[in-house]
Design an enzyme around this catalytic site. Sequence first.
Site, short mmCIF file in Angstrom:
data_model
loop_
_atom_site.label_atom_id
_atom_site.label_comp_id
_atom_site.label_asym_id
_atom_site.label_seq_id
_atom_site.Cartn_x
_atom_site.Cartn_y
_atom_site.Cartn_z
N ASP A 160 0.84 -1.36 0.09
CA ASP A 160 -0.11 -0.05 -0.10
C ASP A 160 0.79 1.19 0.20
O ASP A 160 0.24 2.18 -0.40
CB ASP A 160 -0.98 0.05 0.97
CG ASP A 160 -2.24 0.89 1.00
OD1 ASP A 160 -2.40 1.33 -0.23
OD2 ASP A 160 -2.81 1.40 2.05
N HIS A 410 2.28 3.82 7.12
CA HIS A 410 2.28 4.48 5.75
C HIS A 410 0.78 5.32 6.00
O HIS A 410 0.41 5.91 4.80
CB HIS A 410 2.14 3.57 4.51
CG HIS A 410 0.95 2.50 4.49
ND1 HIS A 410 1.27 1.30 5.05
CD2 HIS A 410 -0.39 2.30 3.98
CE1 HIS A 410 0.22 0.55 4.83
NE2 HIS A 410 -0.79 1.29 4.26
ZN LIG Z 1 -2.62 0.71 4.03
#
Ligand SMILES: [Zn+2]
Length: 981
Positions: A160, A410
């Site tokens: 991601d 993140h």
């Molecule tokens: Zn994520």
Amino acid sequence: MNHIFFILSIILLLPQLFVWAYKDDTVNIHFVPHTHDDVGWLKTVDQYYYGANESIQVAGVQYILDSVIPELMLDSNRHFIYVEMAFFMRWWRRQDDTMRENVKKLVRMGQLEFINGGWCMNDEAGTHYNAIIDQMSLGLRFIRDEFGDHARPTVAWHIDPFGHSSEQASIHAMIGFSSFYFARIDYQDYKTREKAQELQMVWQGSQTLGANSNIFTGALYHTSYGPPSTFCYDIRCKDPPIQDDPDLFDNNVEERVKTFLNYTLEQAKHHRTNDIMLTMGSDFQYMSAKSWYTNMDKLMKYVNKDSRVNAFYSTPSKFTKALYDANLKWKVKTDDFFPYADCPSCFWTGYFTSRPALKGYVRELNSFLQSCRHLEIFATRPVKSEKFRESVVGQGSHVLEEAMGVAQHHDAVSGTEKQHVANDYALRLHIGQNSCQNLIKGALNTLINGPSTIVFDFKFCEYLNISSCVHIQDSASYWFIVYNPMARSRKVPLRLPVKENSSYTLTDVKGNTLDIDLFPVSSITKSIAGTSGTGKYELNFIADLPALGYTRYELKYNKNKSRKISKIHKLNSAKSFTMKNNKMAVTFSDGKLTAVSDLTNGISLEMNQGYFEYNSSVGNEKHSHQASGAYIFRPNSSTPILISSTQTIQNINGKIVKEVRQTFSNWVSQVVRIFEGKDYVEFEYTIGPIPFKDGQGREIISRFCTPLQTHGVWYTDANGRSMQKRVRNFRPTWPLNQTEPAAGNYYPVNSRIALVDESKGIQFVLLNDRSQGGTSLKDGCIELMVHRRTLVDDKRGVGEPINETGQFGDGLIIRGKHYVILKHVKDIRHRSLGEEIMMSPTTAFSGSIEKSSRLGMFNFTGLAMELPYQIHLLTLSHDNASANTILLRFEHMFEETENNSTVTLSLANLFKYFTITSVVELGLGANAKLSDISRLHFATNNGVESKDWSQVYDPPFGDDLSIKLGPMQIRTFSAVYEWKD
Ligand SMILES: [Zn+2]
Ligand SMILES: *[C@@H]1O[C@H](CO)[C@@H](O)[C@H](O)[C@H]1NC(C)=O
Ligand SMILES: *[C@@H]1O[C@H](CO)[C@@H](O)[C@H](O)[C@H]1NC(C)=O
Ligand SMILES: *[C@@H]1O[C@H](CO)[C@@H](O)[C@H](O)[C@H]1NC(C)=O
């Protein structure tokens, strides 16, 4: 009936037992059941764990693990991977022995596999390598401690994060991973690679480490970590289940198989081997694992009737092994995957700067955590007992370690979380900081006085940057300790708030009186500090700190004497003015910076500097509805606007500090400083609250322009380490169609951005104190984005604008620092300055002067000798393995092109108070012996393959346990130590 069914299912299962027997021309379809569990994003990490706050997002990690484990136990073919240890730890510690045994068995059987295995899946653009290594180690060591070496992850899984850095690839290789998979890649890059069968490659993350930093890298098909379209089987997915009972209505097997084969055979065409991976899962999926497994079982059963495919449960490590066994030569990638865009006006370059206060706090606590760990070890000496932890240290450094681990996620340090989640990260960090403050308080008392009781009630000042500290600003006299976490002695400019304008005497531990400068606190600083108040004056001095140690200073107030306060001179902005000491000269005219000279090397450079704003797009143009937001930077014009309505400029000349205070508007100002003996210029900016009442989002930059001839080239660091060459409107591996002249040229700047003019032989390096976005849009110019406030959401999921408020005023005020150095091209000063900025000292203040006259150790260094200038002590911490071991990491800070010396370092007698009697070398993740780590070394079409690190490094040699370190190497040791008497 039952019997027949039983026999039938055995026959049906048979092919799956032989999945490793490859058939030529058959597409092997690796089903990888997985869940992507953000360690905080729309909800806090604890809300996600419990499944609280469901009105925001239906997601509860506890139910995922509760639900997956029994499904795996039902059928030994089924697999699952788990990634984020911050969550797994929360679940694991609540399980009883039976459940733990079951899980351990599944791990042993390879049905449950830990992948990546860090505390979180860290951001790659806003993180610093020190913090990445720490958070990876925290998770990986948890896995080792609970499950043993056979559970050690071998695959990096960053499906991601929004762009991928070279240093991250290199760190993954040093940890010992064989492969690295991610989903997000620029859409133009993706198309090019998909067409050319180049979604998979070998990535060489470090040019200095060369092939040894190679890691097999795969970009996921269709840039997606979800299942193929219409094959999502989570309870909340809307896709059709496999309806296969001939006695029931709506049998869809034929159609499902056809659609599936169409998709997967197409996918296979874009890959070089017969193996493809299907990521069967997505964000917080598998809360009801049964619906997933039931349908996948059936899907595989029916598609496997077609001889063209062979579908089976797998994991990324099994997939990697299959690709390795294909014995191909792979193309080598040497640049990185920044910036990431998912459409022509959608560059994910805003998050490089989003939430600058959180980014600054995370960076500041990185060095504080290192200091905390150092002192945690040093202070066990007088006690020589583990009781120290409970009696004096309290909770220890692990509270901050875990908070830092979570903050590297993140959607944490990246700034892409909801506001309430950002507040939760800051709160966790603060609790960790307080815990370390308590530890340091205990440790300093123990070191100074022995393990008696707490004599000195040290206080810590968290707002010295605004000259505010309730503990000291009103005291007449006090003393304080400054700890230096760097393994070299150093001189550091410090600034303390004081009350009176009369005479102060500052003495060091030997009784010498130091030069000090008293400057009046600026009205801007006073207005920021607001009700918490500031001192009236700032006392400036230069602390001379021992390596990996502390020293004491005493401040005495002499009522009857008076000292000259450095006067503020209002400058006539029209006139040219030069501020100068024996190292640097800085010239201003028309109220602006116009030139900088380094007097030590004779380099003088015209330099115009100012603050500009980009106005954020709200996405109302005809050709694009993309707004600027938490993730995306999208200015409504690529030409920034100068901020300079009203302007004042003042100068204060002290003996050791000289400064120019510039005000550009009522929300933009800066102080430009030079220090005695220092070859840099410091810019301390104060930006905010950013005006918003006109409905305009704003993104603020500091821009420096010089006459340097740079031919479209500049350099930015990767996570504070290796330097990356950047070329305007260019990508090294595909013909770029540049669609955003400003945003499409932005890159992460974690510690520095540089211009080099080969013809003039000059490099200009701008260093920062936190991660920011930056670029060079014109030759000779560089800019860093320092703050942003956008008023609409950018539609990438967070559902909020970046509209931060502060404690005071109607918006967040950011105060941060930039540092400028001017050097000859080959000069490596930026490395040592980078290290100094990254390893900021910690100051602990004590009350009355009288107590300090007691005997005690007020000057301390932990080292018997300072480290050579090339070597950075990256880690000195407790090694949980046993009480008499510590964890050590040494890092060679230079690229081969900067300093190619191999340095020999003797470990045995490096420390002053203990001897290292033996060491075991570990991988970078500190979770396995280096000799136990072997990676899959993929063949490359440049003919050079990586080697295992145990083949690269000479083992420690000689009685003094010497080690060798070459450029960019980091070596990790578990060391047994004995206190000297
Ligand atoms: Zn994520
Ligand atoms: C087959 O896949 C292609 C894209 O991969 C898609 O455009 C097409 O509609 C699919 N056909 C069927 C019958 O699913
Ligand atoms: C570049 O991208 C823009 C925006 O999508 C598009 O209009 C243009 O045709 C592209 N140019 C080329 C040469 O592909
Ligand atoms: C931004 O924050 C300010 C101050 O809290 C608030 O008044 C304003 O309504 C917010 N604007 C948006 C678009 O959220």
